[in-house]
Design an enzyme around this catalytic site. Structure first.
Site, PDB file in Angstrom:
ATOM      1  N   GLU A  55      41.197  34.766  46.899  1.00 39.84           N
ATOM      2  CA  GLU A  55      39.632  34.801  47.054  1.00 39.84           C
ATOM      3  C   GLU A  55      39.248  33.442  47.452  1.00 39.84           C
ATOM      4  OE1 GLU A  55      35.577  34.753  45.007  1.00 39.84           O
ATOM      5  OE2 GLU A  55      37.483  35.516  44.010  1.00 39.84           O
ATOM      6  N   ASP A  79      37.577  32.161  51.246  1.00 41.12           N
ATOM      7  CA  ASP A  79      36.177  31.933  50.972  1.00 41.12           C
ATOM      8  C   ASP A  79      36.216  30.737  52.197  1.00 41.12           C
ATOM      9  OD1 ASP A  79      33.402  31.156  50.444  1.00 41.12           O
ATOM     10  OD2 ASP A  79      34.073  29.716  49.110  1.00 41.12           O
ATOM     11  N   ASP A 136      33.873  39.404  46.863  1.00 37.79           N
ATOM     12  CA  ASP A 136      35.239  38.862  46.524  1.00 37.79           C
ATOM     13  C   ASP A 136      36.453  39.650  47.349  1.00 37.79           C
ATOM     14  OD1 ASP A 136      33.726  37.377  44.784  1.00 37.79           O
ATOM     15  OD2 ASP A 136      34.492  38.314  43.027  1.00 37.79           O
ATOM     16  N   GLU A 159      36.641  38.714  50.816  1.00 37.90           N
ATOM     17  CA  GLU A 159      37.220  37.104  51.015  1.00 37.90           C
ATOM     18  C   GLU A 159      38.601  36.948  50.601  1.00 37.90           C
ATOM     19  OE1 GLU A 159      33.377  34.394  49.564  1.00 37.90           O
ATOM     20  OE2 GLU A 159      34.554  35.020  48.048  1.00 37.90           O
TER      21      GLU A 159
END
Length: 233
Positions: A48, A52, A121, A124
């Site tokens: 994650e 991002d 989450d 990502e």
């Protein structure tokens, strides 16, 4: 569950993971790992973190190339609307991700798959896992399937004023007369819609609709600005 997820990704997005363990990691919450400690599983937080950063760069590059004359401040506001919890959670739902998240029994009972924070989450982490598995090109393809079309649908129109943006763009080379003309209105007074055309020096360059004249003007300006940008690519 992960097998079904892999089949869905292949059918809907043409994505096949070379390393299925990465895909499983991206869709596994810590609560599931804690209940299956004998399986030596990993959960999503590390991928994650990577996803991002990959998403922010991917969206930033796309906006930079698409809106060649948009100032930095407006680009930043638009990116912030696209790269945020609400947007990523919405994308995850549209992709059908919630049903494939591996959760512990307590989190399942609490319906954790409905939480925006978790769905953000997972979105990502999926992108992070895909990047590790195959690099940038599949990320761009996925973004063109899932993220970027939302710009054309007007999902982020509230971020900035398209009428001002269009005016600034058209008047870079000098004065341009910009007019918004009502083309048509439909429906009763309590549920009326409007169609408005935007003209530059008398030439129609865009048409938009909305449930108020202001909304229709913004829609027309957005269409005109987008088409002008694309014609200059």
């Amino acid at each position: 569950m992960i097998t079904e997820l892999a089949a869905m990704l292949k059918e809907r997005f043409g994505i096949t993971f070379k390393n299925p363990d990465l895909l499983a990691e991206a869709f596994t919450q810590a609560s599931y790992v804690n209940e299956h400690q004998d399986q030596n599983l990993k959960f999503y937080e590390r991928v994650e973190f990577l996803g991002d950063a990959v998403l922010e760069l991917t969206v930033s590059e796309y906006l930079y190339k698409r809106y060649k004359d948009m100032p930095q401040g407006k680009l930043t506001r638009l990116r912030a609307a696209m790269v945020c919890e609400d947007s990523f959670a919405s994308f995850a739902r549209e992709c059908g991700f919630p049903q494939y998240i591996r959760l512990g029994k307590g989190e399942q009972k609490a319906k954790a798959w409905e939480r925006d924070s978790l769905l953000c989450d997972i979105f990502e982490s999926f992108v992070g896992a895909l990047y590790l598995d195959q690099g940038r090109e599949p990320i761009l393809k996925f973004a063109h399937q899932v993220i970027f079309p939302k710009l054309d649908e007007g999902r982020f129109d509230g971020v900035f004023d398209y009428k001002t943006t269009l005016q600034e763009y058209l008047q870079q080379a000098g004065d341009v007369e910009i007019d918004y003309d009502l083309v048509e209105q439909n429906g009763p007074a309590n549920d009326r819609s409007y169609e408005i055309a935007v003209l530059a020096n008398g030439k129609k360059i865009g048409v938009g609709t909305g449930y108020s004249k202001k909304e229709a003007e913004q829609s027309a300006a957005r269409q005109a600005y987008t088409q002008l940008q694309q014609s200059n690519d």
